[in-house]
Design a protein around this motif. Structure first.
Motif, PDB file in Angstrom:
ATOM      1  N   CYS A  88       0.875  -1.324  -0.381  1.00 17.51           N
ATOM      2  CA  CYS A  88      -0.043  -0.177  -0.197  1.00 17.51           C
ATOM      3  C   CYS A  88       0.272   1.443   0.062  1.00 17.51           C
ATOM      4  CB  CYS A  88      -1.184  -0.013   1.167  1.00 17.51           C
ATOM      5  SG  CYS A  88      -0.093   0.689   2.606  1.00 17.51           S
ATOM      6  N   ALA A  89       0.063   2.246  -0.212  1.00 20.67           N
ATOM      7  CA  ALA A  89       0.886   3.872  -0.375  1.00 20.67           C
ATOM      8  C   ALA A  89       1.489   3.580   1.288  1.00 20.67           C
ATOM      9  CB  ALA A  89      -0.082   4.665  -0.749  1.00 20.67           C
ATOM     10  N   PRO A  90       2.821   4.972   1.402  1.00 18.00           N
ATOM     11  CA  PRO A  90       3.324   4.861   3.169  1.00 18.00           C
ATOM     12  C   PRO A  90       2.424   5.787   3.457  1.00 18.00           C
ATOM     13  CG  PRO A  90       4.941   5.710   0.675  1.00 18.00           C
ATOM     14  CD  PRO A  90       3.644   4.922   0.209  1.00 18.00           C
ATOM     15  N   ASP A  91       1.332   6.542   3.303  1.00 17.52           N
ATOM     16  CA  ASP A  91       0.509   7.566   3.929  1.00 17.52           C
ATOM     17  C   ASP A  91      -1.057   6.007   4.189  1.00 17.52           C
ATOM     18  OD1 ASP A  91      -0.669   7.191   1.156  1.00 17.52           O
ATOM     19  OD2 ASP A  91      -1.855   9.455   1.895  1.00 17.52           O
ATOM     20  N   GLU A  92      -0.947   5.272   3.614  1.00 17.80           N
ATOM     21  CA  GLU A  92      -1.954   4.912   4.625  1.00 17.80           C
ATOM     22  C   GLU A  92      -1.273   3.667   5.364  1.00 17.80           C
ATOM     23  OE1 GLU A  92      -5.188   3.075   0.607  1.00 17.80           O
ATOM     24  OE2 GLU A  92      -2.844   2.876  -0.149  1.00 17.80           O
ATOM     25  N   ARG A  93      -0.191   3.738   5.097  1.00 23.02           N
ATOM     26  CA  ARG A  93       0.614   2.211   5.589  1.00 23.02           C
ATOM     27  C   ARG A  93       1.090   3.064   7.013  1.00 23.02           C
ATOM     28  NH1 ARG A  93       3.689   0.837   2.870  1.00 23.02           N
ATOM     29  NH2 ARG A  93       5.317   2.025   2.626  1.00 23.02           N
ATOM     30  N   GLU A  94       1.117   3.766   6.889  1.00 21.69           N
ATOM     31  CA  GLU A  94       1.041   4.812   8.765  1.00 21.69           C
ATOM     32  C   GLU A  94      -0.236   5.530   9.396  1.00 21.69           C
ATOM     33  OE1 GLU A  94       2.996   6.324  11.637  1.00 21.69           O
ATOM     34  OE2 GLU A  94       4.247   5.149  10.256  1.00 21.69           O
ATOM     35  N   ALA A  95      -1.343   5.304   8.400  1.00 20.65           N
ATOM     36  CA  ALA A  95      -1.994   5.838   9.064  1.00 20.65           C
ATOM     37  C   ALA A  95      -2.957   4.588  10.152  1.00 20.65           C
ATOM     38  CB  ALA A  95      -3.167   5.920   8.203  1.00 20.65           C
ATOM     39  N   THR A  96      -2.474   3.553   8.841  1.00 20.05           N
ATOM     40  CA  THR A  96      -2.832   1.799   9.436  1.00 20.05           C
ATOM     41  C   THR A  96      -2.535   1.795  11.283  1.00 20.05           C
ATOM     42  OG1 THR A  96      -3.981   1.169   7.507  1.00 20.05           O
ATOM     43  CG2 THR A  96      -2.766  -0.387   9.320  1.00 20.05           C
ATOM     44  N   LEU A  97      -0.887   1.604  10.942  1.00 16.19           N
ATOM     45  CA  LEU A  97       0.263   1.494  12.141  1.00 16.19           C
ATOM     46  C   LEU A  97      -0.338   2.541  13.188  1.00 16.19           C
ATOM     47  CD1 LEU A  97       3.624   1.087   9.900  1.00 16.19           C
ATOM     48  CD2 LEU A  97       2.099  -1.215  11.335  1.00 16.19           C
TER      49      LEU A  97
END
Length: 271
Positions: A161-170
């Motif tokens: 996934c896109a970095p911003d999606e990954r960071e939001a999820t984490l």
């Protein structure tokens, strides 16, 4: 002029306990082999008293949602259950692309697959071949919430996934106080999982999801052009299939299925 809020819109309502219990009975019945079960089986599965289960079953029978079998001791899902699902509208790429492809590839794969999409820090199963695979240990998996960091589905999506999606999820997961939150707060663990998944080219979990400790699952992301929109897995018994068999036989087959769904979803999104 100040906005005047209607107090009725602020009112909260308590859940209808009988409805909640009735739905629990339907779900338990749906998960049983052939969608058939007795009062005792359903009581054990739901944690409800036998008398309560019997009353609920009789109510559901009146509404056509279940019917009593000829033996008089067991119940099965009724046609009205299917009628209720007619109004459901799923994501078009799942219904039009993923579901037909998964069923078409089942004969070659043999083992069951789940297709899931991300939602609030979990992967939600949206389509599955568990109910039709002869090798499945589960009958009903659609709607199950699967943890991100210990499942092949979650790892496959997070790695693609896109970095911003990954960071939001984490970030969402780090706020939890359970083992899920502990994993998310362990930066070294997260980086290692993502690095190994990308290096390998697909995601794996071997019993890390404790509720499914007896299985090995592999997964690929589903891509709509450059966007990771979900993931698809293959669930295998660890005691039956070797790592070599998985790598040589099943990884290429699942990759082919994932690519077919991804191409279809990308094409559908451009139309």
């Amino acid at each position: 002029m100040p906005l005047i809020k209607n107090s009725a819109t602020l009112q909260t309502y308590r859940e209808v306990r009988g409805l909640t219990r009735g739905i629990a009975v339907l779900r338990a019945l749906n998960a049983m082999p052939g969608g058939i079960g007795g009062v005792s089986d359903l009581a054990r599965s739901t944690g409800l008293h036998r008398t309560t289960v019997k009353r609920l079953l009789e109510t559901l029978k009146t509404e056509g949602l279940v019917h009593q079998k000829d033996d008089g001791a067991s119940y099965a899902l009724g046609f009205e259950v299917r009628r209720l699902s007619e109004g459901y509208v799923g994501a078009s790429w799942i219904d039009r692309i993923a579901s037909p492809a998964m069923h078409a590839h089942l004969r070659a794969l043999s083992w069951p697959s789940d297709l899931a999409t991300p939602d609030s820090g979990f992967m939600i199963v949206r389509e599955s071949t568990h109910r039709v695979s002869l090798l499945s240990q589960h009958r009903a998996t659609i709607g199950i919430r699967i943890p991100m960091l210990v499942s092949s589905l979650g790892r496959a999506w997070l790695a693609a996934c896109a970095p911003d999606e990954r960071e939001a999820t984490l970030s969402l997961l780090r706020e939890r106080s359970d083992s899920i939150g502990e994993h998310a707060r362990d930066d070294a663990y997260v980086k290692r999982v993502l690095r190994e998944t990308r290096r390998r080219g697909y995601a794996v979990n071997k019993g890390e999801w404790l509720s499914e400790a007896s299985v090995t699952a592999i997964a690929f992301p589903i891509m709509a052009d450059t966007q990771a929109i979900g993931a698809i897995n293959l669930v295998l018994r660890r005691s039956v299939v070797t790592d070599r068999e998985i790598a040589v036989q099943y990884v290429p087959l699942l990759r082919t299925l994932a690519e077919e769904i991804s191409k279809g979803a990308s094409r559908l999104g451009r139309n």
